[in-house]
Design a protein around this motif. Sequence first.
Motif, PDB file in Angstrom:
ATOM      1  N   ARG A 194      23.106  20.517 -10.970  1.00  0.00           N
ATOM      2  CA  ARG A 194      22.886  21.453  -9.864  1.00  0.00           C
ATOM      3  C   ARG A 194      23.048  20.803  -8.493  1.00  0.00           C
ATOM      4  NH1 ARG A 194      16.362  22.580 -10.331  1.00  0.00           N
ATOM      5  NH2 ARG A 194      15.652  20.468  -9.821  1.00  0.00           N
ATOM      6  N   ASP A 195      23.133  19.476  -8.451  1.00  0.00           N
ATOM      7  CA  ASP A 195      23.323  18.780  -7.180  1.00  0.00           C
ATOM      8  C   ASP A 195      24.784  18.466  -6.884  1.00  0.00           C
ATOM      9  OD1 ASP A 195      20.566  18.679  -6.545  1.00  0.00           O
ATOM     10  OD2 ASP A 195      20.303  16.962  -7.880  1.00  0.00           O
ATOM     11  N   ALA A 196      25.672  18.735  -7.826  1.00  0.00           N
ATOM     12  CA  ALA A 196      27.091  18.462  -7.620  1.00  0.00           C
ATOM     13  C   ALA A 196      27.699  19.505  -6.686  1.00  0.00           C
ATOM     14  CB  ALA A 196      27.835  18.456  -8.948  1.00  0.00           C
ATOM     15  N   ILE A 197      28.781  19.114  -6.014  1.00  0.00           N
ATOM     16  CA  ILE A 197      29.474  20.013  -5.086  1.00  0.00           C
ATOM     17  C   ILE A 197      30.961  20.015  -5.426  1.00  0.00           C
ATOM     18  CG2 ILE A 197      30.139  20.386  -2.681  1.00  0.00           C
ATOM     19  CD1 ILE A 197      27.493  19.061  -1.864  1.00  0.00           C
ATOM     20  N   LEU A 198      31.513  21.209  -5.574  1.00  0.00           N
ATOM     21  CA  LEU A 198      32.950  21.393  -5.792  1.00  0.00           C
ATOM     22  C   LEU A 198      33.398  22.541  -4.909  1.00  0.00           C
ATOM     23  CD1 LEU A 198      35.698  21.146  -7.257  1.00  0.00           C
ATOM     24  CD2 LEU A 198      34.742  22.564  -9.091  1.00  0.00           C
ATOM     25  N   VAL A 199      34.352  22.288  -4.029  1.00  0.00           N
ATOM     26  CA  VAL A 199      34.804  23.327  -3.098  1.00  0.00           C
ATOM     27  C   VAL A 199      36.323  23.308  -2.951  1.00  0.00           C
ATOM     28  CG1 VAL A 199      32.677  23.403  -1.744  1.00  0.00           C
ATOM     29  CG2 VAL A 199      34.472  21.764  -1.128  1.00  0.00           C
ATOM     30  N   ALA A 200      36.850  24.429  -2.450  1.00  0.00           N
ATOM     31  CA  ALA A 200      38.246  24.510  -2.026  1.00  0.00           C
ATOM     32  C   ALA A 200      38.294  24.208  -0.534  1.00  0.00           C
ATOM     33  CB  ALA A 200      38.804  25.902  -2.306  1.00  0.00           C
ATOM     34  N   LEU A 233      37.012  14.874   5.004  1.00  0.00           N
ATOM     35  CA  LEU A 233      35.922  14.043   4.511  1.00  0.00           C
ATOM     36  C   LEU A 233      34.618  14.356   5.259  1.00  0.00           C
ATOM     37  CD1 LEU A 233      37.779  10.637   4.036  1.00  0.00           C
ATOM     38  CD2 LEU A 233      37.005  12.234   2.258  1.00  0.00           C
ATOM     39  N   GLN A 234      34.733  14.677   6.528  1.00  0.00           N
ATOM     40  CA  GLN A 234      33.535  15.051   7.276  1.00  0.00           C
ATOM     41  C   GLN A 234      32.969  16.370   6.750  1.00  0.00           C
ATOM     42  OE1 GLN A 234      33.987  15.110  11.536  1.00  0.00           O
ATOM     43  NE2 GLN A 234      31.972  16.008  11.884  1.00  0.00           N
ATOM     44  N   VAL A 235      33.847  17.331   6.482  1.00  0.00           N
ATOM     45  CA  VAL A 235      33.390  18.612   5.945  1.00  0.00           C
ATOM     46  C   VAL A 235      32.683  18.404   4.613  1.00  0.00           C
ATOM     47  CG1 VAL A 235      34.153  20.827   4.998  1.00  0.00           C
ATOM     48  CG2 VAL A 235      35.120  19.989   7.137  1.00  0.00           C
ATOM     49  N   GLY A 249      31.336  25.780  -4.635  1.00  0.00           N
ATOM     50  CA  GLY A 249      32.084  26.928  -5.114  1.00  0.00           C
ATOM     51  C   GLY A 249      32.718  27.758  -4.029  1.00  0.00           C
ATOM     52  N   ASP A 250      32.508  27.378  -2.765  1.00  0.00           N
ATOM     53  CA  ASP A 250      33.037  28.157  -1.664  1.00  0.00           C
ATOM     54  C   ASP A 250      34.325  27.535  -1.117  1.00  0.00           C
ATOM     55  OD1 ASP A 250      30.984  30.005  -1.936  1.00  0.00           O
ATOM     56  OD2 ASP A 250      29.698  28.994  -0.478  1.00  0.00           O
ATOM     57  N   PHE A 251      34.831  28.124  -0.030  1.00  0.00           N
ATOM     58  CA  PHE A 251      36.141  27.785   0.528  1.00  0.00           C
ATOM     59  C   PHE A 251      35.939  27.487   2.011  1.00  0.00           C
ATOM     60  CE2 PHE A 251      40.644  29.812   1.267  1.00  0.00           C
ATOM     61  CZ  PHE A 251      41.175  28.563   1.525  1.00  0.00           C
ATOM     62  N   TYR A 252      36.268  26.260   2.440  1.00  0.00           N
ATOM     63  CA  TYR A 252      36.016  25.840   3.811  1.00  0.00           C
ATOM     64  C   TYR A 252      37.283  25.295   4.467  1.00  0.00           C
ATOM     65  CZ  TYR A 252      31.168  26.358   2.513  1.00  0.00           C
ATOM     66  OH  TYR A 252      29.983  26.886   2.085  1.00  0.00           O
ATOM     67  N   ASP A 253      37.374  25.511   5.773  1.00  0.00           N
ATOM     68  CA  ASP A 253      38.496  24.941   6.502  1.00  0.00           C
ATOM     69  C   ASP A 253      38.124  23.586   7.078  1.00  0.00           C
ATOM     70  OD1 ASP A 253      37.084  25.325   8.880  1.00  0.00           O
ATOM     71  OD2 ASP A 253      38.368  26.944   9.612  1.00  0.00           O
ATOM     72  N   GLU A 284      33.548  28.621   6.799  1.00  0.00           N
ATOM     73  CA  GLU A 284      33.871  29.269   5.536  1.00  0.00           C
ATOM     74  C   GLU A 284      35.059  30.215   5.719  1.00  0.00           C
ATOM     75  OE1 GLU A 284      31.569  31.422   1.790  1.00  0.00           O
ATOM     76  OE2 GLU A 284      30.501  30.983   3.657  1.00  0.00           O
ATOM     77  N   VAL A 285      35.985  30.168   4.765  1.00  0.00           N
ATOM     78  CA  VAL A 285      37.171  31.025   4.790  1.00  0.00           C
ATOM     79  C   VAL A 285      36.925  32.209   3.849  1.00  0.00           C
ATOM     80  CG1 VAL A 285      39.669  31.134   4.409  1.00  0.00           C
ATOM     81  CG2 VAL A 285      38.612  28.996   5.186  1.00  0.00           C
ATOM     82  N   PRO A 286      37.227  33.433   4.270  1.00  0.00           N
ATOM     83  CA  PRO A 286      37.009  34.595   3.383  1.00  0.00           C
ATOM     84  C   PRO A 286      37.922  34.549   2.173  1.00  0.00           C
ATOM     85  CG  PRO A 286      38.252  35.250   5.325  1.00  0.00           C
ATOM     86  CD  PRO A 286      37.798  33.832   5.571  1.00  0.00           C
ATOM     87  N   TRP A 287      37.438  35.038   1.080  1.00  0.00           N
ATOM     88  CA  TRP A 287      38.266  35.105  -0.121  1.00  0.00           C
ATOM     89  C   TRP A 287      39.389  36.123   0.049  1.00  0.00           C
ATOM     90  CZ3 TRP A 287      37.422  31.012  -2.650  1.00  0.00           C
ATOM     91  CH2 TRP A 287      36.154  30.523  -2.902  1.00  0.00           C
TER      92      TRP A 287
END
Length: 221
Positions: free
Chosen positions: A160-166, A197-199, A209-213, A218-221
């Motif tokens: 639950r502490d892991a992070i995976l993003v687009a 890397l800063q993001v 699980g989200d999408f960031y620029d 956050e970028v909308p789906w």
Amino acid sequence: MPSDRALVIGASGGIGAALASELEARGQAVTRLSRRDDGFDAVDPASVERHLGALQGPFDLILVAIGILAPEGQGPEKSLDAIEADHMARVMAVNAIGPALILRHVPRLLAPGGRAGVLSARVGSIGDNRIGGWHSYRASKAALNQIVHGAAIELARQDRDAILVALHPGTVETDFTARYAGRHRMVSAEEAARNLLQVLGNLDPAQSGDFYDWRGEEVPW
């Protein structure tokens, strides 16, 4: 962002190489993997299994920086009547299926509480699409975003502490974007790497699980 060991997949490309070099400059131990230097073929399941199966984790940071705008010698479609099935299939294979095959290995390779980012593109946002065109590239990145989102849900069940993003890096000065310069503010691959890397370093597990620029927005789906 603790990342004593990092894995960069697509490390021979413009952004991938810059990410690996920036991490090394910060004193991290970086494992680079690419088609050009290692024969890693993300769309070949056997190649993915052979290369990633041979790696020994854990990695504190995993970055997936593979993708194509269009098949070699082609450009993105400007209209529906320019769509060709084999071209679309190739773009989908590299941009969506390849990363999906890679993400199968992330739960095993990622350290507890580790972070992983997959390069996507804002044009994959359905909600942000105002001008159409680029159908194969847009669709492949939208598919990739769904895969990342679903993979993050599954990863959270294990850690639950892991992070995976687009991640959307912005318009970066690489061979990938050379023909489309001038339409958007361009940044160097080195600047894009630092931004990404800063993001990643500023995210918390609730944002997985989200999408960031590249600005952390956050970028909308």
